[in-house]
Structures are given as structure tokens and as C-alpha cells.
Motif scaffolding. Structure first.
Motif, PDB file in Angstrom:
ATOM      1  N   SER A  30       0.839  -1.198   0.000  1.00 17.41           N
ATOM      2  CA  SER A  30       0.000   0.000   0.000  1.00 17.41           C
ATOM      3  C   SER A  30       0.874   1.248   0.000  1.00 17.41           C
ATOM      4  O   SER A  30       2.096   1.168   0.114  1.00 17.41           O
ATOM      5  CB  SER A  30      -0.938   0.011   1.214  1.00 17.41           C
ATOM      6  OG  SER A  30      -0.190  -0.023   2.413  1.00 17.41           O
ATOM      7  N   SER A  31       0.217   2.408  -0.150  1.00 20.02           N
ATOM      8  CA  SER A  31       0.881   3.721  -0.093  1.00 20.02           C
ATOM      9  C   SER A  31       1.977   3.850  -1.148  1.00 20.02           C
ATOM     10  O   SER A  31       3.122   4.194  -0.857  1.00 20.02           O
ATOM     11  CB  SER A  31       1.474   3.960   1.307  1.00 20.02           C
ATOM     12  OG  SER A  31       0.481   3.876   2.301  1.00 20.02           O
ATOM     13  N   SER A  37       7.663   6.095  -9.775  1.00 18.47           N
ATOM     14  CA  SER A  37       7.170   4.880 -10.423  1.00 18.47           C
ATOM     15  C   SER A  37       8.167   3.731 -10.302  1.00 18.47           C
ATOM     16  O   SER A  37       7.779   2.588 -10.035  1.00 18.47           O
ATOM     17  CB  SER A  37       6.874   5.161 -11.893  1.00 18.47           C
ATOM     18  OG  SER A  37       8.030   5.630 -12.568  1.00 18.47           O
ATOM     19  N   ALA A  38       9.460   4.018 -10.471  1.00 21.42           N
ATOM     20  CA  ALA A  38      10.464   2.957 -10.380  1.00 21.42           C
ATOM     21  C   ALA A  38      10.562   2.399  -8.960  1.00 21.42           C
ATOM     22  O   ALA A  38      10.705   1.184  -8.765  1.00 21.42           O
ATOM     23  CB  ALA A  38      11.827   3.473 -10.845  1.00 21.42           C
ATOM     24  N   ILE A  39      10.457   3.266  -7.959  1.00 18.61           N
ATOM     25  CA  ILE A  39      10.524   2.804  -6.574  1.00 18.61           C
ATOM     26  C   ILE A  39       9.273   1.973  -6.229  1.00 18.61           C
ATOM     27  O   ILE A  39       9.362   0.926  -5.594  1.00 18.61           O
ATOM     28  CB  ILE A  39      10.661   3.996  -5.604  1.00 18.61           C
ATOM     29  CG1 ILE A  39      11.907   4.820  -5.965  1.00 18.61           C
ATOM     30  CG2 ILE A  39      10.739   3.518  -4.173  1.00 18.61           C
ATOM     31  CD1 ILE A  39      13.193   4.029  -5.919  1.00 18.61           C
ATOM     32  N   GLY A  40       8.106   2.451  -6.659  1.00 19.55           N
ATOM     33  CA  GLY A  40       6.891   1.681  -6.431  1.00 19.55           C
ATOM     34  C   GLY A  40       6.937   0.326  -7.108  1.00 19.55           C
ATOM     35  O   GLY A  40       6.470  -0.678  -6.553  1.00 19.55           O
ATOM     36  N   LEU A  44       6.625  -3.379  -5.268  1.00 23.35           N
ATOM     37  CA  LEU A  44       5.693  -4.393  -5.740  1.00 23.35           C
ATOM     38  C   LEU A  44       6.427  -5.663  -6.148  1.00 23.35           C
ATOM     39  O   LEU A  44       5.986  -6.787  -5.847  1.00 23.35           O
ATOM     40  CB  LEU A  44       4.887  -3.859  -6.911  1.00 23.35           C
ATOM     41  CG  LEU A  44       3.755  -2.884  -6.582  1.00 23.35           C
ATOM     42  CD1 LEU A  44       3.230  -2.240  -7.854  1.00 23.35           C
ATOM     43  CD2 LEU A  44       2.624  -3.587  -5.834  1.00 23.35           C
ATOM     44  N   GLY A  45       7.564  -5.508  -6.844  1.00 19.23           N
ATOM     45  CA  GLY A  45       8.324  -6.672  -7.283  1.00 19.23           C
ATOM     46  C   GLY A  45       8.826  -7.507  -6.122  1.00 19.23           C
ATOM     47  O   GLY A  45       8.794  -8.747  -6.177  1.00 19.23           O
ATOM     48  N   ASP A  46       9.292  -6.863  -5.056  1.00 16.08           N
ATOM     49  CA  ASP A  46       9.754  -7.607  -3.871  1.00 16.08           C
ATOM     50  C   ASP A  46       8.611  -8.404  -3.246  1.00 16.08           C
ATOM     51  O   ASP A  46       8.813  -9.535  -2.786  1.00 16.08           O
ATOM     52  CB  ASP A  46      10.345  -6.642  -2.849  1.00 16.08           C
ATOM     53  CG  ASP A  46      11.648  -6.018  -3.323  1.00 16.08           C
ATOM     54  OD1 ASP A  46      12.271  -6.597  -4.231  1.00 16.08           O
ATOM     55  OD2 ASP A  46      12.032  -4.949  -2.794  1.00 16.08           O
ATOM     56  N   ALA A  47       7.424  -7.827  -3.226  1.00 17.33           N
ATOM     57  CA  ALA A  47       6.271  -8.547  -2.668  1.00 17.33           C
ATOM     58  C   ALA A  47       5.868  -9.714  -3.570  1.00 17.33           C
ATOM     59  O   ALA A  47       5.561 -10.811  -3.080  1.00 17.33           O
ATOM     60  CB  ALA A  47       5.094  -7.585  -2.493  1.00 17.33           C
ATOM     61  N   TRP A  48       5.885  -9.503  -4.869  1.00 16.11           N
ATOM     62  CA  TRP A  48       5.523 -10.590  -5.794  1.00 16.11           C
ATOM     63  C   TRP A  48       6.545 -11.717  -5.766  1.00 16.11           C
ATOM     64  O   TRP A  48       6.193 -12.889  -5.928  1.00 16.11           O
ATOM     65  CB  TRP A  48       5.396 -10.034  -7.210  1.00 16.11           C
ATOM     66  CG  TRP A  48       4.176  -9.198  -7.411  1.00 16.11           C
ATOM     67  CD1 TRP A  48       2.962  -9.361  -6.806  1.00 16.11           C
ATOM     68  CD2 TRP A  48       4.037  -8.047  -8.256  1.00 16.11           C
ATOM     69  NE1 TRP A  48       2.079  -8.388  -7.220  1.00 16.11           N
ATOM     70  CE2 TRP A  48       2.708  -7.574  -8.115  1.00 16.11           C
ATOM     71  CE3 TRP A  48       4.894  -7.381  -9.124  1.00 16.11           C
ATOM     72  CZ2 TRP A  48       2.231  -6.469  -8.807  1.00 16.11           C
ATOM     73  CZ3 TRP A  48       4.429  -6.276  -9.816  1.00 16.11           C
ATOM     74  CH2 TRP A  48       3.109  -5.826  -9.657  1.00 16.11           C
ATOM     75  N   LYS A  49       7.824 -11.397  -5.542  1.00 17.65           N
ATOM     76  CA  LYS A  49       8.852 -12.442  -5.464  1.00 17.65           C
ATOM     77  C   LYS A  49       8.650 -13.346  -4.262  1.00 17.65           C
ATOM     78  O   LYS A  49       9.032 -14.529  -4.296  1.00 17.65           O
ATOM     79  CB  LYS A  49      10.239 -11.805  -5.399  1.00 17.65           C
ATOM     80  CG  LYS A  49      10.703 -11.178  -6.698  1.00 17.65           C
ATOM     81  CD  LYS A  49      12.047 -10.512  -6.513  1.00 17.65           C
ATOM     82  CE  LYS A  49      12.492  -9.796  -7.789  1.00 17.65           C
ATOM     83  NZ  LYS A  49      13.792  -9.106  -7.606  1.00 17.65           N
ATOM     84  N   VAL A 269      -1.992  -9.090  -3.747  1.00 24.65           N
ATOM     85  CA  VAL A 269      -0.843  -8.467  -3.087  1.00 24.65           C
ATOM     86  C   VAL A 269      -0.660  -7.027  -3.560  1.00 24.65           C
ATOM     87  O   VAL A 269      -0.195  -6.169  -2.811  1.00 24.65           O
ATOM     88  CB  VAL A 269       0.426  -9.302  -3.351  1.00 24.65           C
ATOM     89  CG1 VAL A 269       1.671  -8.584  -2.855  1.00 24.65           C
ATOM     90  CG2 VAL A 269       0.308 -10.654  -2.653  1.00 24.65           C
ATOM     91  N   SER A 270      -1.041  -6.733  -4.801  1.00 23.19           N
ATOM     92  CA  SER A 270      -0.869  -5.372  -5.325  1.00 23.19           C
ATOM     93  C   SER A 270      -1.777  -4.367  -4.643  1.00 23.19           C
ATOM     94  O   SER A 270      -1.525  -3.160  -4.723  1.00 23.19           O
ATOM     95  CB  SER A 270      -1.129  -5.366  -6.834  1.00 23.19           C
ATOM     96  OG  SER A 270      -2.498  -5.577  -7.112  1.00 23.19           O
ATOM     97  N   ASP A 271      -2.856  -4.820  -3.998  1.00 30.21           N
ATOM     98  CA  ASP A 271      -3.772  -3.947  -3.257  1.00 30.21           C
ATOM     99  C   ASP A 271      -4.318  -2.822  -4.149  1.00 30.21           C
ATOM    100  O   ASP A 271      -4.284  -1.645  -3.792  1.00 30.21           O
ATOM    101  CB  ASP A 271      -3.072  -3.360  -2.034  1.00 30.21           C
ATOM    102  CG  ASP A 271      -4.073  -2.735  -1.048  1.00 30.21           C
ATOM    103  OD1 ASP A 271      -5.241  -3.156  -1.052  1.00 30.21           O
ATOM    104  OD2 ASP A 271      -3.670  -1.823  -0.300  1.00 30.21           O
TER     105      ASP A 271
END
Length: 447
Positions: A30-31, A37-40, A44-49, A269-271
Motif C-alpha cells: 500500500s501507499s 514509479s520505479a521505486i513503487g 511491488l516486485g519484492d512482494a511478488w517475489k 498483493v498489489s492492493d
């Protein structure tokens, strides 16, 4: 021998319990609106991994390996006399290791990590024969990083917490067998063998793998297709030992429940950062990644950057195509297209052996993937024929409609606040308005 030995592998898990034990569902992210955009995309990528939903192959593989480890442990501690004999005079055993292979990024290392979670934890074993206590270890695990010989592999297993001994490799193997029998090691795992695939000759690679098989417990080594192709060039005695028990981990089938569940979990997970909409989001993601989880994460990260460039905070179906054509995904897109070409069987690549399975694939898998690839190709052909049959005016109208669907709706700008007037200015404006309202109008002429 005692209760610790009797209950070591007594907690048998069926595949459904294994699924519940190894499944990883991260907390939703979230948040992200206030971030670049690159940081977001990285968050997201760390959560999907971290997502791990074991498919049917992984559950069956874990269940099989645990069964093999259980049988070895039972044979090792069948009675106390034989156990002591194996400790002092370890027998020479040469097992046929299991080769877990598959495309890069398909989830082999994640499956191995899930297997390690299910294996019994260390336990203290007391015996009158040994001074003090012995810590039972269910498995040995090593990464092939920086391994240049079988001797360096054995050093990590037996001398991780002690001073390494000198001497020939034969002495290392005997010590490894003795400690494995004493500590109840029932499984030996070697991961990341792709790192011994570069810079070393195939003879050195074979030596490391044969050393793994000579310790005694059941062994598993994880490798990509490219290493297996190298091993196929070895002599028959090496191939019979190293390639007789392959386990090919394939991507999830298109349209399968395993793939759909994975995509749904990525959406959760992307919320809200992914909004699949009414289109077949899972099918489009499969087309762009061939069902490879690592590529799915990279494509979704790039799709998030594309949607932010379009002044949105959520990924839609159209963003997948944009991400697929982006510069960041170009190298992966070429691999996906090569895999689709191989699936159709129209051309067998001799250059990309890292994408070509060296073993015979199941007929059901080939049929399903080929049908999906053919349907995708037919859809592209139909779209191309339709576009070519349009007139110039029809093509222009179609382009305007497509561009119209991508227009970002902007909020109307706020009306400027009224200028503050003095009392004299307010009185003048009032009388001017009054004169305008009370001014007589000429009647209209009749028609």
C-alpha cells in the motif's frame, strides 16, 4: 533406539498439509501513490517475489523426496550395532542423484526452499556410546557458488564450523560419510549449479556432481537445461549416474488452476495496483511470459511503470502489451518468442540450448501448450488480416477509437475565486445590473 529416533520422521504429511505448510502469501502493498514509479515497481516486485503457491509438480516432488529421506533414515538407524559400524567404517555408497531441471526462473530453487522447510529440524540425540550429545541434522544444503571442485563442496558440508583438514579428496569423502552416518543426514541438496556452468570445464562439473552422489544419502541437484546438455556429452558411465533420475519442472499450463491462482494472488498483493478488468488478464500475462514466474514479476513491474507514465496508479490489460514491447523487457521477449516457436514445432533452435528441454516432455503438456500457442498465433493472423482489409477511412476511424480509449480523463479545473470589491464598487455593480434588468425591450414583430 530411543524416542528421538523413533519420532524423527514420524510426522507424515500428505500433499495438502505440505501445501498449507509451505505456502507464502505476503501482506498487500500500500501507499505507493506518493513514490516514484520505479521505486513503487521495486516494492511491488519484492512482494511478488515472496509469493509461493506450490503447484502439483512441487507437491509431488517434495512428497517423494521426503519419502526417500525417511527410508534412508530408517535404514541408517535400524539397530545400534549397524549404526556404530557405519560411523567407524562408513561403507562406500554411490547413489544416483535426482536431477531437478527446468527453465531459468520457473521456480526450482523456491521448491527446494519449500522442501527444506518440511524436513525435520535439528534435534539432540543422546547415546551411551558417544561422549555428550549428537545433534541430528536432517539434510545438508550447499550452493554451487564458488565451488571449483568436489573437495570444496565437501569442505562446506563437514568443515563449516571447524578447521579444514588437508590431504586428498578421498580423505574428505570418508570424513563426510562418517559424519553423515553419525548425524543422521538423510538428504544432500546442491542448488544454483548454473554458477559452475560458466568458466569450468564439463569434467570439473561432473566431478562435483559425482562427489555429491558418493556421500551416501539421497541427493538432489538443481540445474538449468544448458548444464544438462553439457552432461549429455559425457561418457555413458557418467550419464548413467547423473541423468538417470530427471525431474523436469515445467511452467504452469495456460488456463490451469495453478496459473490462475498465482495471477489472482499477484492481484491481491498489489492492493489495487492491478485491475484486470473484463479482459483475460491471466491469458495475456501467460502469452507475454510463457508462464515463467520470474518473467511475470519483471513484466508486471514494467507494466506498473507504464501505467504511471500514463498518469494512472493501476495496471490494466493494455499495460502488459506496452511492457512487453518496452526496452527493459526486450531480451525476455525474445526468449518468450523462441519458446513459443519451439512449442509450435516449426523450428528447432540449435543456438538456444538453455531454452530447449533435453528430455522428452509429457504428451499432455506439449498438446496444451501447442494449442495455446496456435490459438495465439491464429488470433494475431486474424487481427492482421482484418487490419489489412480496412479502407483508409475505416483504418483512420479505428485508430481514433483506439486512441480515444487511452485518453486520460482530467478533473475540471477549479473556477478562480471572485475578486474582492470595495463598497463603492459593489454599489456601482448593483445599479448597473439593475439598469440592465429593468431596461425595456421592443416587442417582436409578428411573423
Amino acid at each position: 533406539m530411543n524416542d528421538v529416533i523413533a519420532s524423527r520422521f514420524g510426522n507424515c504429511l500428505d500433499p495438502e498439509k505440505i501445501r498449507q505448510f509451505v505456502t507464502v502469501r505476503p501482506e498487500p502493498v500500500s501507499s505507493l501513490a506518493g513514490l516514484q514509479s520505479a521505486i513503487g515497481a521495486e516494492i511491488l516486485g519484492d512482494a511478488w517475489k515472496r509469493i509461493y503457491l506450490p503447484n502439483q509438480f512441487s507437491l509431488q516432488f517434495i512428497d517423494e523426496i521426503i519419502g526417500r529421506a525417511r527410508l534412508h533414515f530408517s535404514d541408517l538407524f535400524k539397530n545400534e550395532v549397524e549404526n556404530r559400524a557405519k560411523v567407524y567404517t562408513p561403507p562406500e555408497v554411490d547413489v544416483a542423484p535426482i536431477c531437478l531441471t527446468g527453465l531459468a526462473g520457473v521456480g526450482k530453487s523456491c521448491t527446494l526452499e519449500a522442501l527444506r522447510k518440511v524436513m525435520p529440524p535439528p534435534a539432540e540425540f543422546y547415546s551411551d556410546h558417544f561422549a555428550g550429545q549428537v545433534t541430528l541434522v536432517s539434510h545438508w544444503y550447499a550452493s554451487a557458488r564458488e565451488k571449483i571442485s568436489g573437495k570444496s563442496l565437501l569442505s562446506e558440508f563437514i568443515f563449516s564450523d571447524a578447521k579444514s583438514l588437508g590431504g586428498y579428496q578421498r580423505r574428505f569423502i570418508e570424513e563426510a560419510r562418517r559424519r553423515a552416518n553419525r548425524d543422521g543426514v538423510s538428504l544432500v541438496l546442491l542448488d544454483e549449479t548454473q554458477y559452475i556452468n560458466t568458466g569450468l570445464g564439463v569434467a570439473k562439473i561432473t566431478d562435483i556432481l559425482l562427489t555429491l552422489a558418493s556421500i551416501g544419502p539421497p541427493a538432489v541437484y538443481v540445474c538449468n537445461y544448458s548444464l544438462v546438455h553439457k552432461l549429455f556429452g559425457r561418457n555413458s558411465e557418467d550419464k548413467q549416474r547423473l541423468l538417470s533420475q530427471p525431474r523436469v519442472m515445467l511452467p504452469d499450463l495456460p488456463g490451469s488452476k495453478d496459473w490462475t491462482d498465482y495471477v489472482d494472488e499477484c492481484v491481491r498483493v498489489s492492493d489495487g495496483a492491478i485491475r484486470p478488468g473484463s479482459g483475460d488478464f491471466a491469458a495475456e500475462l501467460y502469452r507475454c511470459t510463457f508462464g515463467i514466474k520470474r518473467l511475470s514479476v519483471q513484466l508486471l513491474k514494467q507494466a506498473y511503470i507504464e501505467c504511471r507514465n500514463d498518469r494512472r496508479y493501476w495496471v490494466e490489460l493494455r499495460d502488459l502489451s506496452r511492457a512487453y514491447r518496452s526496452a527493459a523487457y526486450t531480451s525476455n521477449a525474445s526468449e518468450v518468442e523462441e519458446l513459443q516457436t519451439q512449442a509450435l514445432g516449426s523450428r528447432q533452435s540449435k543456438l538456444r540450448l538453455d531454452l530447449k528441454c533435453p528430455f522428452e516432455l509429457p504428451a499432455a503438456y506439449r498438446t496444451n501448450v501447442v494449442e495455446f500457442a496456435r490459438a495465439e498465433r491464429d488470433q494475431r493472423v486474424i487481427s492482421k488480416v482484418f487490419d489489412s482489409s480496412l479502407t483508409e477511412a475505416e483504418r483512420s476511424a479505428k485508430k481514433q477509437l483506439e486512441d480515444g480509449t487511452e485518453i486520460v480523463v482530467k478533473k475540471p479545473s477549479r473556477r478562480l475565486a471572485a475578486k474582492k470589491l470595495s463598497k463603492d464598487e459593489q454599489a456601482k455593480a448593483y445599479f448597473d445590473r439593475l439598469d440592465l434588468v429593468t431596461q425595456p425591450h421592443m416587442p417582436k414583430k409578428p411573423s
